[in-house]
Motif scaffolding. Structure first.
Motif, PDB file in Angstrom:
ATOM      1  N   ALA A  41       0.829  -1.201   0.000  1.00 54.10           N
ATOM      2  CA  ALA A  41       0.000   0.000   0.000  1.00 54.10           C
ATOM      3  C   ALA A  41       0.869   1.260   0.000  1.00 54.10           C
ATOM      4  CB  ALA A  41      -0.915  -0.015   1.229  1.00 54.10           C
ATOM      5  N   PRO A  42       0.299   2.392  -0.420  1.00 51.06           N
ATOM      6  CA  PRO A  42       1.061   3.648  -0.441  1.00 51.06           C
ATOM      7  C   PRO A  42       1.466   4.083   0.963  1.00 51.06           C
ATOM      8  CG  PRO A  42      -0.938   3.828  -1.764  1.00 51.06           C
ATOM      9  CD  PRO A  42      -1.047   2.550  -0.998  1.00 51.06           C
ATOM     10  N   GLY A  43       2.529   4.873   1.033  1.00 52.11           N
ATOM     11  CA  GLY A  43       2.987   5.417   2.300  1.00 52.11           C
ATOM     12  C   GLY A  43       2.533   6.856   2.481  1.00 52.11           C
ATOM     13  N   ARG A  44       3.049   7.489   3.545  1.00 51.41           N
ATOM     14  CA  ARG A  44       2.719   8.879   3.852  1.00 51.41           C
ATOM     15  C   ARG A  44       3.969   9.565   4.380  1.00 51.41           C
ATOM     16  NH1 ARG A  44      -1.582   8.928   8.260  1.00 51.41           N
ATOM     17  NH2 ARG A  44      -0.041   7.510   9.199  1.00 51.41           N
ATOM     18  N   ALA A  45       4.056  10.868   4.189  1.00 48.07           N
ATOM     19  CA  ALA A  45       5.217  11.611   4.679  1.00 48.07           C
ATOM     20  C   ALA A  45       4.811  13.037   5.021  1.00 48.07           C
ATOM     21  CB  ALA A  45       6.331  11.621   3.635  1.00 48.07           C
ATOM     22  N   ALA A  46       5.559  13.663   5.923  1.00 48.19           N
ATOM     23  CA  ALA A  46       5.307  15.059   6.270  1.00 48.19           C
ATOM     24  C   ALA A  46       5.747  15.996   5.159  1.00 48.19           C
ATOM     25  CB  ALA A  46       6.037  15.404   7.569  1.00 48.19           C
ATOM     26  N   ALA A  47       6.787  15.575   4.400  1.00 52.68           N
ATOM     27  CA  ALA A  47       7.299  16.432   3.325  1.00 52.68           C
ATOM     28  C   ALA A  47       8.205  15.612   2.416  1.00 52.68           C
ATOM     29  CB  ALA A  47       8.068  17.617   3.900  1.00 52.68           C
ATOM     30  N   LEU A  48       8.420  16.131   1.228  1.00 54.52           N
ATOM     31  CA  LEU A  48       9.370  15.568   0.270  1.00 54.52           C
ATOM     32  C   LEU A  48      10.485  16.585   0.060  1.00 54.52           C
ATOM     33  CD1 LEU A  48      10.347  13.701  -2.092  1.00 54.52           C
ATOM     34  CD2 LEU A  48       8.779  14.990  -3.565  1.00 54.52           C
ATOM     35  N   LEU A  49      11.731  16.129   0.187  1.00 51.48           N
ATOM     36  CA  LEU A  49      12.904  16.967  -0.039  1.00 51.48           C
ATOM     37  C   LEU A  49      13.666  16.428  -1.241  1.00 51.48           C
ATOM     38  CD1 LEU A  49      14.172  17.086   3.669  1.00 51.48           C
ATOM     39  CD2 LEU A  49      12.469  18.559   2.571  1.00 51.48           C
ATOM     40  N   ARG A  50      14.064  17.336  -2.149  1.00 49.37           N
ATOM     41  CA  ARG A  50      14.756  16.922  -3.372  1.00 49.37           C
ATOM     42  C   ARG A  50      16.040  17.733  -3.531  1.00 49.37           C
ATOM     43  NH1 ARG A  50      12.454  18.181  -7.889  1.00 49.37           N
ATOM     44  NH2 ARG A  50      13.112  16.342  -9.079  1.00 49.37           N
ATOM     45  N   PRO A  51      17.075  17.414  -2.741  1.00 51.91           N
ATOM     46  CA  PRO A  51      18.330  18.161  -2.858  1.00 51.91           C
ATOM     47  C   PRO A  51      18.967  17.964  -4.223  1.00 51.91           C
ATOM     48  CG  PRO A  51      18.646  16.186  -1.543  1.00 51.91           C
ATOM     49  CD  PRO A  51      17.163  16.313  -1.766  1.00 51.91           C
ATOM     50  N   GLY A  52      19.691  18.993  -4.666  1.00 52.94           N
ATOM     51  CA  GLY A  52      20.322  18.925  -5.979  1.00 52.94           C
ATOM     52  C   GLY A  52      21.813  18.722  -5.941  1.00 52.94           C
ATOM     53  N   SER A  53      22.369  18.571  -4.743  1.00 57.93           N
ATOM     54  CA  SER A  53      23.808  18.346  -4.613  1.00 57.93           C
ATOM     55  C   SER A  53      24.085  17.565  -3.347  1.00 57.93           C
ATOM     56  CB  SER A  53      24.559  19.684  -4.561  1.00 57.93           C
ATOM     57  OG  SER A  53      24.298  20.349  -3.330  1.00 57.93           O
ATOM     58  N   ALA A  54      25.292  17.018  -3.277  1.00 58.10           N
ATOM     59  CA  ALA A  54      25.700  16.285  -2.081  1.00 58.10           C
ATOM     60  C   ALA A  54      25.713  17.202  -0.864  1.00 58.10           C
ATOM     61  CB  ALA A  54      27.080  15.667  -2.300  1.00 58.10           C
TER      62      ALA A  54
END
Length: 470
Positions: A41-54
């Protein structure tokens, strides 16, 4: 714009200053692809973070810890144990590595590749092919570099090339406190320090965030020869395997097994069965592949395979299909899809000693017949390296005590000296089974290591230590 009244508004604003407002998404606005795993089943999260560098990724980790949020790293989200799927809409944030694509450094002299975690396996091999090289991890999914490392992927050609662990020379990781450490120099030989990079391989992202990996590469084969084989009986399978490995050392790249039920599930229609063994599918089929970096003019693999089957015909082999290499692999890679069309699939990713492989399979069949007679076994897997996908199809309309089913199978695995996770990892899906079937001393040592690297349990979506006490 970020909603100022959001419960995590302060955190979201701080995260946006690190990786950009457009790369920080509140939980209610996360696209389904980040939350829906390949199974379950699908999960849940407070937020999604998508960093662009190390550097951005590393800075986000202590920020999450300061706000009491746990981090769930995610690559291509192709895993099967929910290790990349968050399940707490209040306390977990999803950190996607898909934008970590800063580094792609190919060294032709050393035949190595240093690459960021966000690259996909398919892209690596597309770029390496003009150089006659590849990362020799072959599977039907298309994982990211970070996912490959975090789950120590093996694949269908592990028999010849080894798993990710065998092909990884160095890692760059971000620890929970935000430090970035380089583990190994990417050298073929290096005993000047502890091989700490090995700790992070197969750890399901629980010890640190994989930022980059340096891989050993292999030459692309210049020819391959594949046969789908019907063995005379099950007892002939491993003696035949032993003879093949002794006869062609270094040339066998795959030795797969497919039960009749799994074979039938992968066929598009009943008419397709006529193309295989005259429509008389064997109880157990074997997919054998020979490969070589030499040309056919130097070494004719098709002739070698033909001679092998002729020598074994009437003894271990009763029928075989040659010259249909692509069709053989297409069928092998479509088994899971075919099983899902037939009912609820309960999958087990197991590993057994070769000497106990068939004994476990028979014990499993008997146990299922007595305890879960409605379960239809459709097993297949990497027989040459002891891997077994002990997959069951259950009628969708019938209730199922899946916990009892899994516990019974795992108990049999342990009794036969096997592993409950061959290459999919542990993750939340196998967490309870891991606790029940692991040595307490190993749990204690693993927990001590995890706490030393992550004392605040920032990355504890998978827990390697003992089960929490109630």
């Amino acid at each position: 714009m970020l909603n100022a009244t959001h419960p995590c508004a302060d955190f979201l604003r701080a995260a946006a200053t690190i990786c950009g407002e457009g790369q920080v998404v509140p939980g209610s606005s996360i696209e389904p692809r980040y939350l829906e795993p390949a199974r379950y089943a699908p999960g849940r999260a407070a937020a999604l973070l998508r960093p662009g560098s190390a550097q951005e990724a590393a800075q986000l980790l202590p920020l999450c810890a300061a706000h009491g949020l746990r981090v769930v790293p995610q690559g291509a989200h192709t895993g099967l144990v929910r290790a990349g799927t968050p399940d707490d809409a209040e306390r977990e944030v999803l950190l996607s590595t898909e934008r970590l694509r800063e580094v792609f450094e190919f060294d032709a002299w050393d035949r190595t590749l240093r690459v960021s975690a966000g690259f996909r396996l398919s892209e690596l091999n597309e770029r390496l092919a003009p150089h006659g090289l590849m990362l020799p991890i072959d599977l039907s999914a298309d994982p990211s570099v970070g996912g490959l490392v975090s789950h120590n992927t093996g694949g269908t050609r592990m028999l010849r090339y080894g798993d990710v662990r065998a092909n990884t020379l160095a890692l760059r990781v971000a620890l929970a406190d935000g430090r970035i450490v380089q583990l190994g120099q990417g050298l073929q030989k290096d005993n000047a320090q502890l091989a700490l990079h090995q700790l992070f391989i197969g750890a399901s992202g629980a010890l640190g965030l994989v930022l980059e990996a340096t891989f050993r590469l292999a030459a692309l084969p210049r020819q391959q020869a594949v046969a789908m084989i019907a063995p005379r009986r099950l007892d002939d399978v491993f003696p035949f395997y032993q003879r093949v490995m002794a006869r062609y050392p270094g040339l066998v790249s795959a030795f797969e097994a497919i039960s009749r039920e799994a074979f039938a599930a992968a066929l598009g229609s009943p008419d397709d069965a006529q193309r295989w063994f005259g429509g008389q599918l064997p109880d157990y089929a074997l997919l054998l592949e020979l490969s070589s970096e030499l040309s056919a003019g130097q070494l004719d693999l098709q002739a070698l395979l033909q001679q092998l089957l002729e020598d074994e015909f009437g003894e271990a082999v009763v029928d075989a299909v040659l010259g249909a290499d692509a069709d053989c692999w297409h069928l092998r890679h479509h088994i899971s899809e075919g099983l899902r069309r037939q009912g609820k699939v309960v999958g087990f990713d197991l590993s057994l000693p070769r000497a106990r492989f068939m004994a476990f399979r028979e014990a499993g069949r008997r146990w299922l017949a007595s305890r879960f007679p409605a379960a239809r076994l459709a097993d297949f897997g990497h027989l040459g390296d002891g891997g077994l996908h002990f997959n069951l199809v259950w009628p969708r309309e019938m209730p199922l005590d899946e916990a009892a089913l899994r516990e019974g199978v795992y108990a049999l695995v342990r009794a036969h000296g096997g592993s409950i996770s061959a290459e999919h990892g542990v993750g939340p899906q196998l967490q309870q089974a891991y606790w029940r079937h692991s040595d307490p001393a190993v749990l204690a040592l693993s927990g001590s290591l995890q706490r030393s690297l992550d004392p605040q349990a920032l990355l504890a979506h998978t827990q390697w230590g003992p089960a929490p006490q109630p």
